[in-house]
Design an enzyme around this catalytic site. Structure first.
Site: not given
Length: 261
Positions: A134-135, A138, A193
């Site tokens: 997920h990070e 980004h 997100e």
């Protein structure tokens, strides 16, 4: 943009006149500092990926020096999980564990991935890799670039205010701290997100981890936030809102993936 260019030109003219300071009303303007601040704002708007990587690296070096970095148990687990994951879209990746009590993880524009030991304590391997993915998402989706650009603009604005004198000028010395907050505590939109969640899901599937890692990891954060350990997950929830809705969404995506196999 025209306004910024005009400010730079006007202040440059003052500097060319060799005036170190000028007075407007009761305020003394430090022209040299004001020229630099205006230039910083203009530069922030046009930051390239290379600029982001350079600024990220400088900030990460600063953070590595100011946080205890684990080199034993946690580090061994992270190395095992990320073995062979050395780049994404041509960006080299490097992983470290911060031995701290906050629950968090973040990825930087230079490919640095930092995972907090408290997060590792709460997540199994599938969940942890989903959060890491997920990070990374980004970064891949340029969310971190936008966050750093905003932090750089804010820092330049503080410098511009400092040029007029007063205590604000002292804040420019903490620029590294301001920039690191851009990817540690960045506030992302719901769309950003969701897209990072989807990237975390694909990241897990691609590297042989459970497709339910993202949904389960988010659910675990929801459960922990409602229990005795609520305070230790508060930091992560402040930068990753609506985890319950996102968990349900990611479970549906994982269910669809399994059904289609």
């Amino acid at each position: 943009m025209r306004r910024i260019i005009a400010v730079v030109l006007i202040l440059s003219a003052f500097a060319a006149a060799a005036q170190a300071q000028i007075k407007i009303g009761n305020r003394t303007i430090n022209v040299k500092k004001a020229v630099q601040a205006a230039s910083d704002v203009a530069n922030a708007i046009t930051l390239s990926d290379e600029d982001i990587a350079s600024m990220s690296h400088e900030s990460v070096v600063w953070m590595d020096e100011h946080n205890p970095v684990d080199t034993l148990e946690y580090d061994a687990r992270l190395k095992r999980l990320t073995a062979g994951i050395d780049q994404v879209n041509g960006l080299p990746l490097n992983f470290k564990v911060y031995y701290v009590s906050d629950v968090n993880a973040f990825a930087c524009g230079d490919g640095s991935i930092r995972v907090f030991s408290a997060l590792m304590d709460m997540m199994d391997d599938d969940e942890l890799m989903a959060i890491i993915g997920h990070e990374i998402g980004h970064v891949v989706n340029h969310d971190v670039k936008d966050a750093m650009k905003n932090a750089y603009v804010a820092s330049a604005a503080l410098n511009a205010a400092g040029a007029a004198g007063g205590k604000i000028a002292q804040l420019s010395e903490s620029q590294l701290g301001e920039l690191t907050s851009a990817f540690v505590d960045a506030q992302f939109s719901q769309k950003q997100e969701y897209e990072a969640d989807e990237y975390g899901f694909r990241f897990c599937v691609e590297h042989g981890f459970s497709p339910y890692g993202m949904a389960n990891g988010l659910n675990k954060l929801v459960e922990l936030s409602q229990g005795a350990k609520a305070s230790v997950v508060q930091k992560m929830f402040s930068s990753h809102p609506d985890s319950e809705k996102r968990a349900a969404r990611m479970k549906a995506i994982a269910d669809e993936y399994i059904a289609g196999k």
